[in-house]
Scaffold this active site. Structure first.
Site, short mmCIF file in Angstrom:
data_model
loop_
_atom_site.label_atom_id
_atom_site.label_comp_id
_atom_site.label_asym_id
_atom_site.label_seq_id
_atom_site.Cartn_x
_atom_site.Cartn_y
_atom_site.Cartn_z
N ASP A 1 49.61 39.34 44.04
CA ASP A 1 48.04 40.17 44.05
C ASP A 1 48.70 41.77 44.33
O ASP A 1 49.63 42.50 44.49
CB ASP A 1 48.10 39.68 45.64
CG ASP A 1 46.52 39.95 45.76
OD1 ASP A 1 45.38 39.99 44.84
OD2 ASP A 1 45.88 39.12 47.55
N ASN B 1 39.10 32.75 40.04
CA ASN B 1 39.15 34.35 39.31
C ASN B 1 38.17 34.08 38.09
O ASN B 1 37.87 35.18 37.83
CB ASN B 1 40.66 34.59 38.77
CG ASN B 1 41.53 35.02 39.75
OD1 ASN B 1 42.77 34.21 39.49
ND2 ASN B 1 41.36 35.26 40.94
C1 IPE Z 1 45.19 34.28 44.20
O1 IPE Z 1 44.70 36.53 44.08
C2 IPE Z 1 45.52 34.55 42.77
C3 IPE Z 1 46.50 35.25 42.05
C4 IPE Z 1 47.48 35.99 42.69
C5 IPE Z 1 46.70 34.61 40.94
P1 IPE Z 1 43.20 36.20 44.40
O2 IPE Z 1 43.31 37.91 44.57
O3 IPE Z 1 42.09 35.43 43.94
O4 IPE Z 1 43.21 36.61 45.23
P2 IPE Z 1 41.78 36.13 46.96
O5 IPE Z 1 40.36 36.29 46.10
O6 IPE Z 1 42.07 37.79 47.38
O7 IPE Z 1 42.23 35.55 47.97
C1 IPE Z 2 46.34 39.65 41.29
O1 IPE Z 2 45.42 41.18 41.97
C2 IPE Z 2 46.15 39.32 39.87
C3 IPE Z 2 44.94 38.03 39.78
C4 IPE Z 2 44.49 37.56 40.16
C5 IPE Z 2 44.82 37.36 38.43
P1 IPE Z 2 44.14 41.65 42.10
O2 IPE Z 2 43.09 41.17 40.58
O3 IPE Z 2 43.73 40.28 42.80
O4 IPE Z 2 43.65 42.96 42.49
P2 IPE Z 2 43.10 43.07 43.59
O5 IPE Z 2 43.68 42.36 44.86
O6 IPE Z 2 41.88 42.56 43.12
O7 IPE Z 2 43.88 44.38 44.32
MG MG Z 3 43.89 40.02 44.50
#
Ligand code: IPE
Ligand code: IPE
Ligand code: MG
Length: 233
Positions: A8, A56
């Site tokens: 994340d 996502n």
């Molecule tokens: C979790 O991260 C999913 C992945 C790392 C693929 P998210 O960024 O989607 O999770 P939330 O929305 O903050 O809970």
């Molecule tokens: C994790 O990084 C990757 C995916 C969930 C695909 P994020 O895209 O969630 O990054 P933040 O949490 O918005 O910084």
């Molecule tokens: Mg995230």
């Protein structure tokens, strides 16, 4: 040892630098390669990476598209290297809504790497723990209706074999980066006794040293599995 990582913070890492979120995802992909490379040295035999969740899809279309482009490019660029390095790849999740060409690449990689046994890499794409449990339940119900399975045979062991991680050991440690302290639908069934480790580092800045720190912390944990004394790990 089996480690699962909720990667994340790509978006925040890029935004903090005034860059587009897709740039963060690209840097995140570099971290993926570095972390895979670091695993054998650190005694990790299985790595499960959360790349894209069933939730996502809610993101802006251009971000979802840039992630799909990244998966496509990553699979293309790393295909041979993965096979030559004796890595067995398994994809977790419901692959049906993914673009056809990516799906074909994924299937091809699974087939070509099927007999590899040097390192086990699970990539969770369009993965959700609840979705996985529902898909498993449907398969079980179908087998019961078709009289291929007796209801009495359903227990936690046989249930596990209907999940995307069938035949694999549960993760010992789950790492989440970027300071968030939640699981976001990752491996809900499999992590019932996993240790949890949260790092404040954004995924693009997570390094081999960060992984070492997580493992050092894991070593201090006392895993009891409901028992009273420590079980050797
Ligand atoms: C979790 O991260 C999913 C992945 C790392 C693929 P998210 O960024 O989607 O999770 P939330 O929305 O903050 O809970
Ligand atoms: C994790 O990084 C990757 C995916 C969930 C695909 P994020 O895209 O969630 O990054 P933040 O949490 O918005 O910084
Ligand atoms: Mg995230």
């Amino acid at each position: 040892m089996h480690i699962g990582i909720i990667m994340d913070g790509n978006g925040r890492w890029a935004s903090e630098k005034g860059l587009p979120r897709s740039f963060g995802h690209r840097r995140g992909a570099k971290t993926v390669s570095e972390i895979i490379k670091a695993c054998p040295d650190l005694g990790i035999s299985t790595l499960t990476l959360y790349a894209f969740s069933t939730e996502n899809w809610k993101r802006a279309a251009h971000e979802v598209e840039s992630l799909m482009r990244l998966f496509r490019g990553y699979l293309q660029a790393k295909f041979l290297q993965i096979i030559e390095n004796n890595i067995k790849v398994t994809f977790l999740g419901d692959t049906s809504p993914l673009p056809r060409d990516i799906l074909n690449q994924m299937k091809n990689l699974e087939i070509k790497s099927r007999s590899n046994d040097g390192f086990f890499l699970n990539i969770a794409i369009n993965y959700g723990g609840r979705d996985e449990i529902i898909r498993a339940t449907k398969k079980i119900v179908k087998n019961v209706i078709d009289k291929k399975l007796n209801m009495r045979e359903i227990d936690s062991h046989s249930f596990s074999n209907y999940l995307d991680t069938a035949g694999q050991k549960d993760p010992d440690l789950i790492i989440r980066t970027a300071g968030e302290r939640r699981l976001s639908n990752f491996l809900l069934w499999q992590i019932s006794y996993s240790e949890l480790y949260f790092s404040d580092e954004m995924w693009p800045e997570f390094s081999k040293q960060s992984l070492k720190n997580a493992i050092e912390c894991y070593k201090t944990r006392e895993r009891k599995f409901g028992n009273l004394k420590k079980i050797a790990n």
